[in-house]
Design an enzyme around this catalytic site. Structure first.
Site, mmCIF file in Angstrom:
data_model
loop_
_atom_site.group_PDB
_atom_site.id
_atom_site.type_symbol
_atom_site.label_atom_id
_atom_site.label_comp_id
_atom_site.label_asym_id
_atom_site.label_seq_id
_atom_site.Cartn_x
_atom_site.Cartn_y
_atom_site.Cartn_z
ATOM 1 N N TYR A 79 18.953 -6.075 30.078
ATOM 2 C CA TYR A 79 19.202 -4.783 30.062
ATOM 3 C C TYR A 79 18.978 -3.967 28.862
ATOM 4 C CZ TYR A 79 22.495 -0.558 30.719
ATOM 5 O OH TYR A 79 22.930 0.728 30.473
ATOM 6 N N GLY A 157 29.529 8.061 35.198
ATOM 7 C CA GLY A 157 29.134 7.201 36.115
ATOM 8 C C GLY A 157 28.133 7.415 37.282
ATOM 9 N N ASP A 159 24.986 8.620 36.761
ATOM 10 C CA ASP A 159 23.958 8.891 35.809
ATOM 11 C C ASP A 159 22.969 10.018 36.183
ATOM 12 O OD1 ASP A 159 25.366 6.635 35.482
ATOM 13 O OD2 ASP A 159 23.669 5.451 35.421
ATOM 14 N N TYR A 343 19.288 7.056 43.737
ATOM 15 C CA TYR A 343 20.487 6.895 43.000
ATOM 16 C C TYR A 343 21.673 7.902 43.298
ATOM 17 C CZ TYR A 343 22.121 3.726 39.225
ATOM 18 O OH TYR A 343 22.430 2.474 38.549
ATOM 19 N N TRP A 344 22.080 8.714 42.273
ATOM 20 C CA TRP A 344 23.175 9.569 42.546
ATOM 21 C C TRP A 344 22.629 10.978 42.936
ATOM 22 C CZ3 TRP A 344 27.963 8.010 42.847
ATOM 23 C CH2 TRP A 344 28.291 6.787 41.921
ATOM 24 N N GLU A 387 23.956 -1.980 46.248
ATOM 25 C CA GLU A 387 24.508 -1.302 44.910
ATOM 26 C C GLU A 387 24.913 0.208 45.903
ATOM 27 O OE1 GLU A 387 21.738 -0.502 42.074
ATOM 28 O OE2 GLU A 387 23.262 0.393 40.735
HETATM 29 C C1 GLC Z 1 25.060 2.655 36.889
HETATM 30 C C2 GLC Z 1 25.946 3.415 37.578
HETATM 31 C C3 GLC Z 1 27.208 3.298 37.007
HETATM 32 C C4 GLC Z 1 27.469 1.961 37.220
HETATM 33 C C5 GLC Z 1 26.862 1.046 36.361
HETATM 34 C C6 GLC Z 1 26.958 -0.377 36.642
HETATM 35 O O1 GLC Z 1 24.781 2.791 35.897
HETATM 36 O O2 GLC Z 1 25.292 4.752 37.515
HETATM 37 O O3 GLC Z 1 28.206 4.236 37.914
HETATM 38 O O4 GLC Z 1 28.818 1.797 36.390
HETATM 39 O O5 GLC Z 1 25.219 1.194 37.114
HETATM 40 O O6 GLC Z 1 27.133 -0.608 38.253
#
Ligand code: GLC
Length: 418
Positions: A79, A157, A159, A343-344, A387
């Site tokens: 990571y 959260g 991102d 993603y978001w 996810e």
């Molecule tokens: C990403 C998501 C976040 C989440 C993380 C771990 O960064 O955007 O919301 O907490 O992954 O799942």
């Protein structure tokens, strides 16, 4: 294996010794709001393990009350950015920013689920939650406006939500840290945030690290400053749950202080409603304006207990559902910035759905709440514990065997949140 057993097996496989990683490799540490949902999932079959999840997250809590976004319990090369980039002095190492504060909600949930046997551990946790909520006010709303500020998209959260685009444009792309993304080695880059977004994400980390993670300085200098409707709604909900805990474990003064914050937040959160878009929006705290883009976060004030707009918001969800769109897309599918896989910027996230369904149910919108819950269950049933999910073709995307997706499946399978 039946469905319940499969979901439990994912939590067990992602257990690294009292804490659950979001998924193997892509996210090899403990994430804040993931763990809050995951604790609720554990609570459906192992209360002791649920408490452990919460306690291990709180090992990362700072002296000043911050509960960080990531706790780096054990080293991993999978990571970026790891502890050396954050440069935080804490044992265990952590990142330096928060995530949506679901924790008090999780603690109340686990306690109520377990009953009297959980009182001892809830009581021990309670003062830490109080300190955390005081941190939010001191560090992120020192003037007590009723809305806390978000200084980094990762704090929300969500991102790479398009709601952050314009504000993020103000953030320079230079970084002192060398960027070595690991995520796109694990999953397809087309489903992840773009490179330029990452440069800005890291620019902000560099900037904050250079203040020595000084909360006051960070608030002063951050070029990215948002009152995120999602974070603020989740915090208001958490304050209500903290009040319920305070009535059991706290004193009169604490109860009064929390009640006073709740009253202020209710009024101010209601002010994020935008009549023209018929949605709750985030506010850019530098420009002062509401950010004109509908996202799934804009449904969360219902979860916070603001029920007045629930019929209008439920109507929007029904409209999407009737067009065959899986609920709840993270970005309005009619918005130009909508991307169903990225993603978001479009995909469906089970945790957000759980909060929305619970809010709708409490607001008396039971039918739509059931649609949201049923869609979530169907997506997971058909595509697996991914996810996130494409709201148009319903494919599962991103990491697989994802902990919070499994946790939500356990909760929804029992009718929790409906
Ligand atoms: C990403 C998501 C976040 C989440 C993380 C771990 O960064 O955007 O919301 O907490 O992954 O799942």
């Amino acid at each position: 294996m039946n469905r319940i057993a499969s979901a439990r097996a994912i939590l067990a496989a992602n257990d690294r010794g009292g804490y659950t990683v979001p998924t193997d490799r892509l996210y090899p540490f403990q994430w804040n709001w993931d763990s809050a949902f995951v604790a609720m999932g554990w609570a459906t079959f192992d209360a002791a393990r649920a408490w452990r999840e919460i306690e291990r997250l709180l090992e990362g809590q700072w002296e000043d009350g911050l509960v960080p976004q990531i706790v780096f319990h054990a080293p991993s090369d999978d990571y970026f950015p790891g502890p050396e980039v954050w440069g935080v002095e804490h044992t265990p190492p952590t990142s330096g920013i928060p995530q949506p504060p679901v924790l008090a909600t999780a603690v109340r949930f686990v306690l109520e689920r377990q009953g009297p046997a959980g009182i001892k551990r809830a009581r021990a946790t309670y003062p830490k939650l109080v300190r955390n909520h005081l941190w939010w006010e001191r560090a992120r709303d020192p003037e007590r406006s009723g809305l806390v500020a978000t200084l980094h998209p990762w704090e929300t959260g969500m991102d790479n939500s398009p709601a952050w685009d314009a504000a993020l444009d103000r953030v320079p792309t230079e970084t002192t840290t060398e960027i070595r993304r690991r995520d796109i080695g694990h999953v397809d880059a087309a489903f992840r945030p773009r490179g330029i977004e990452y440069q800005r994400f890291i620019h902000l980390v560099d900037l904050f690290r250079e203040t020595g993670w000084n909360a006051r300085r960070m608030l002063e200098i951050s070029p990215f400053k948002i009152a995120d409707v999602g974070t603020n709604a989740i915090l208001l909900r958490a304050e209500r749950d903290l009040l319920a805990l305070a009535e059991q474990f706290g004193d009169g003064g604490e109860c009064a202080a929390i009640a006073e914050r709740i009253a202020r937040k209710e009024t101010v959160l209601a002010g994020l409603w935008d009549e023209a878009l018929g949605h709750y929006l985030s506010r850019d705290l530098i420009g002062g304006h509401l950010i004109p883009i509908r996202t799934s976060a804009g449904f969360l004030p219902i979860f916070a207990g603001l029920h007045g707009r629930a019929p209008a918001l439920a109507g929007r969800l029904e409209g999407w559902r009737d067009r065959g769109i899986a609920l709840v897309p993270s970005t309005d599918p009619d918005a130009p910035s909508f991307e169903p896989q990225r993603y978001w910027r479009g995909p469906v996230w089970a945790v957000v759905n759980w909060m929305i369904a619970r809010g709708l149910q409490e607001a008396g919108e039971g039918a739509v709440a059931r649609s949201v819950a049923a869609d979530t269950r169907r997506l997971i049933g058909d595509a697996g514990f991914s996810e996130y999910f494409n709201p148009l073709d319903r494919a599962g995307i991103g990491g697989e065997a994802f902990s919070w997706t499994a946790a939500i499946d356990l909760l929804l399978g029992e009718g929790e949140g409906r």
